[in-house]
Enzyme design. Sequence first.
Site, PDB file in Angstrom:
ATOM      1  N   GLY A 191     -14.959   1.950  59.834  1.00 22.98           N
ATOM      2  CA  GLY A 191     -15.740   1.653  58.642  1.00 22.98           C
ATOM      3  C   GLY A 191     -14.900   1.746  57.384  1.00 22.98           C
ATOM      4  N   THR A 192     -14.034   2.730  57.354  1.00 23.81           N
ATOM      5  CA  THR A 192     -13.190   2.920  56.176  1.00 23.81           C
ATOM      6  C   THR A 192     -12.303   1.705  55.945  1.00 23.81           C
ATOM      7  OG1 THR A 192     -13.196   5.294  56.583  1.00 23.81           O
ATOM      8  CG2 THR A 192     -11.467   4.441  55.150  1.00 23.81           C
TER       9      THR A 192
ATOM     10  N   ASN B  53     -25.431   8.462  53.936  1.00 27.37           N
ATOM     11  CA  ASN B  53     -25.131   9.239  55.139  1.00 27.37           C
ATOM     12  C   ASN B  53     -25.717  10.645  55.100  1.00 27.37           C
ATOM     13  OD1 ASN B  53     -23.003   8.921  53.077  1.00 27.37           O
ATOM     14  ND2 ASN B  53     -22.017  10.621  54.145  1.00 27.37           N
TER      15      ASN B  53
ATOM     16  N   GLN C 241     -24.159   3.509  58.082  1.00 27.55           N
ATOM     17  CA  GLN C 241     -25.260   4.339  58.568  1.00 27.55           C
ATOM     18  C   GLN C 241     -26.510   3.523  58.912  1.00 27.55           C
ATOM     19  OE1 GLN C 241     -25.234   7.375  59.470  1.00 27.55           O
ATOM     20  NE2 GLN C 241     -23.311   8.091  58.590  1.00 27.55           N
TER      21      GLN C 241
ATOM     22  N   GLY D 285     -18.312   1.488  64.731  1.00 33.28           N
ATOM     23  CA  GLY D 285     -18.806   1.629  66.093  1.00 33.28           C
ATOM     24  C   GLY D 285     -19.320   3.016  66.440  1.00 33.28           C
ATOM     25  N   HIS D 286     -18.606   4.061  65.961  1.00 32.01           N
ATOM     26  CA  HIS D 286     -18.925   5.400  66.465  1.00 32.01           C
ATOM     27  C   HIS D 286     -20.249   5.939  65.943  1.00 32.01           C
ATOM     28  CE1 HIS D 286     -17.687   8.038  62.978  1.00 32.01           C
ATOM     29  NE2 HIS D 286     -16.987   6.967  62.667  1.00 32.01           N
TER      30      HIS D 286
ATOM     31  N   THR E 114      -2.840  -6.644  67.232  1.00 32.29           N
ATOM     32  CA  THR E 114      -3.405  -6.929  68.549  1.00 32.29           C
ATOM     33  C   THR E 114      -4.784  -6.295  68.686  1.00 32.29           C
ATOM     34  OG1 THR E 114      -1.224  -7.086  69.500  1.00 32.29           O
ATOM     35  CG2 THR E 114      -3.027  -6.682  71.029  1.00 32.29           C
TER      36      THR E 114
ATOM     37  N   CYS F 269     -18.447  24.584  51.279  1.00 34.36           N
ATOM     38  CA  CYS F 269     -17.582  25.393  52.116  1.00 34.36           C
ATOM     39  C   CYS F 269     -17.216  24.735  53.427  1.00 34.36           C
ATOM     40  CB  CYS F 269     -18.202  26.754  52.361  1.00 34.36           C
ATOM     41  SG  CYS F 269     -17.609  27.936  51.153  1.00 34.36           S
TER      42      CYS F 269
HETATM   43  C1  LIG Z   1     -21.649   5.627  54.794  1.00 35.71           C
HETATM   44  C2  LIG Z   1     -20.353   5.734  55.520  1.00 35.71           C
HETATM   45  N1  LIG Z   1     -19.347   4.901  55.210  1.00 35.71           N
HETATM   46  C3  LIG Z   1     -18.151   4.959  55.847  1.00 35.71           C
HETATM   47  C4  LIG Z   1     -17.909   5.877  56.846  1.00 35.71           C
HETATM   48  C5  LIG Z   1     -16.562   5.913  57.491  1.00 35.71           C
HETATM   49  O1  LIG Z   1     -16.546   5.283  58.710  1.00 35.71           O
HETATM   50  P1  LIG Z   1     -15.319   5.461  59.714  1.00 35.71           P
HETATM   51  O2  LIG Z   1     -15.358   6.882  60.155  1.00 35.71           O
HETATM   52  O3  LIG Z   1     -15.561   4.513  60.831  1.00 35.71           O
HETATM   53  O4  LIG Z   1     -14.099   5.123  58.941  1.00 35.71           O
HETATM   54  C6  LIG Z   1     -18.928   6.768  57.198  1.00 35.71           C
HETATM   55  C7  LIG Z   1     -18.713   7.771  58.273  1.00 35.71           C
HETATM   56  O5  LIG Z   1     -18.622   8.960  58.066  1.00 35.71           O
HETATM   57  C8  LIG Z   1     -20.177   6.696  56.526  1.00 35.71           C
HETATM   58  O6  LIG Z   1     -21.161   7.560  56.815  1.00 35.71           O
END
Ligand SMILES: Cc1ncc(COP(=O)(O)O)c(C=O)c1O
Lengths: 301, 402
Positions: free
Chosen positions: B72-73, B151, B179, B200-201, B237, B325
């Site tokens: 996602g990042t 999230n 999310q 995906g995760h 790849t 924390c």
């Molecule tokens: C709203 C949101 N964006 C982006 C991410 C990042 O995704 P990834 O861990 O696949 O890079 C997350 C995951 O924590 C998320 O909750």
Amino acid sequence: MWDYSDKVKEHFFNPKNAGAVVDANATGEVGSISCGDALRLTLKVDDDSEVILEAGFQTFGCGSAIASSSVLTEIIKGMTLDEAMKVTNQDIADHLEGLPPEKMHCSVMGREALHAAIADYRGEEWKDDHEEGALICKCFAIDAVMIEEMVWANKLRTVEDVTNFTKAGGGCASCHEDIEAILEKVLAEKGETFDPTAAPVEAPAKIAAVKAPLTNLQRIKKIEEVLESLRPALMADGGDVELVEVIGNTAYVNMTGACNGCQMAAMTIAGIQQRLMEVMGEFIKVVPATEMAKLVNIGVA
Amino acid sequence: MSDIYLDNNATTKVDPVVVDAMIPYFLEQYGNPSSIHKFADGVARGLKHARQQVQALIGCEHDSEIIFTSCGTESNSTALLSAIKAQPNKKEIITTTVEHPAILSLCEYLEKDGYTIHRMPVDKAGRLNLESYKKLLSDQVAIVSVMWANNETGTIFPVAEMAEMANAAGVMFHTDAVQAVGKIPMMLQDTKIDMLSLSGHKLHAPKGIGVLYLRRGTRYRPLLRGGHQERGRRAGTENSASIVGLGKACELALEFIEYENTKVKAMRDRLERGITEQIPHCFVTGDMYNRLPNTTDIAFEYIEGESILMLLNKAGIAASSGSACTSGSLEPSHVMRAMDIPYTAAHGTIRFSFSRYNTMSEVDEVLKVMPGIVATLRKLSPYWDGNGPVADPEKAFAPTYA
Ligand SMILES: Cc1ncc(COP(=O)(O)O)c(C=O)c1O
Ligand code: FES
């Protein structure tokens, strides 16, 4: 989650001395709700012997904050106030078999609550002597405020300088981007620009660290030596520093010239204190001599 | 009682069906999809099929609008950096104060390069003000990036409407839907969303695989250049096994989307009601009426989140917290600060996030232990006195900053 030692877990799951001491005659409250850590320490001190008979804590905070509070009460019960004053945050961390660098501030909070409570018992006013910023260097547990102060105090210009003076950045190196950001910020405030290739500031004078506990005479000599090494830099700014008295681990100094009363005084004092501690390898508190007069008045010094 | 996993917004278990679908791509069809031999001849087909499975879940018009990325990042970074590279004259970005760090840190970085970042605030329930949003839209804006669902709180933003508004102003629109995908139905072809990130995760596929949806015709500059993979839009790849796994996971998510919004939601609701009824001085954060079906974020006043998590963990329950924390910083989560949740509560927020693997009996188990955990910690708290908070807590205990 954090890799807490078994001792931390033990004290967190089964905290000792939780709650306020009923007939307490000393209370110390430190922390900050915005940072998510706050601690009230209550003590029952025997007025004749100054022995701590009871200690109780109430803590708002994470697992290690609760564990640090709990272990602190165990450490100090039975000590005299003078003995308790010597307990350091490292002692607290050691009793817990270590804390992650991000959590060392929990042990600092414990020590400060103790100092605040003792000051309360003695009718003194306790002022906290350090400010804490975001953790920058995880390898050496060094925060932003400390780096900023050192950059100001020693005219540091590069990451290498910061590492030489504070250790920050000297491990895995992953904090270098953050250190550069601090340098950029501070240098901009001073009207300079950050140049990563600048020549290094002369490394701190290597005065061999002393291992065995210092006698008072040795301590005074060392402090003078270190102050002497710092004077040229201060004088370049039109200021100066003079050692007035050393009582225990506290050095009373006169700041003169441009340093006296200027907004930089506090920063400079913090810088001097830091350097003293590094060179001497023990806790040294630097206090303006004007504070000593106050102590004399209330009969402590 | 076996351990209870209520941290599905952090990451999810890979569905065993997904694992089964992936295995052949490790052991048999491990050839490079670009190669011409029998170790590779099924891979291209597998990738194509996966692309269609993703397409079906998000309802986009073409399967070629799906670009596989590493997470996602990466999708988020690609979207923003592409928009500013493709429109070098536009120096403003609109986003919100409550985005994931994957957006916020990047924006902070771009700010240093001279970009103006408009971070839209939220109200106490985590909602945006669309009137102020409208005023920010101009021909100076390179891209709007607004998350579909938050999230931490699960709050859903009106991204379809916001995309329409951006489109009317000629501004590109991206949404971080990491999310939202798989938890709420979506039909991208009926929207004006130009780019969307998913990971995906979060939906029972493996970690390290993501998607950037790129509407056909949207101006685009790749982040990674190199080979011709993903039609030259993301070189490297292909992670073929994970792509196939993600495809399968999307197919399952589509199958279960009704279950998610009925059965999973019912578990969430029961937990939330049970906790707020049994435990005094706690409240749900975010927009109660516009939320993901699987998420509840509850603030427990006068105690701290990490210590709650440690006691939950001891009871075999996994959740997470917006507490400072847990991250090693001093400030509580930026999302709680943005909603102006008082510090005495912001540090004690716990997020419970469900998936289709949870059960009602797990909910009952959590309800059994939660009141005791909160009571134990309140007994230690300087803000708590016997059965309630001390009178005027912030004044009664006002420690020296240390
Ligand atoms: C709203 C949101 N964006 C982006 C991410 C990042 O995704 P990834 O861990 O696949 O890079 C997350 C995951 O924590 C998320 O909750
Ligand atoms: S974090 Fe600073 S050197 Fe490792």
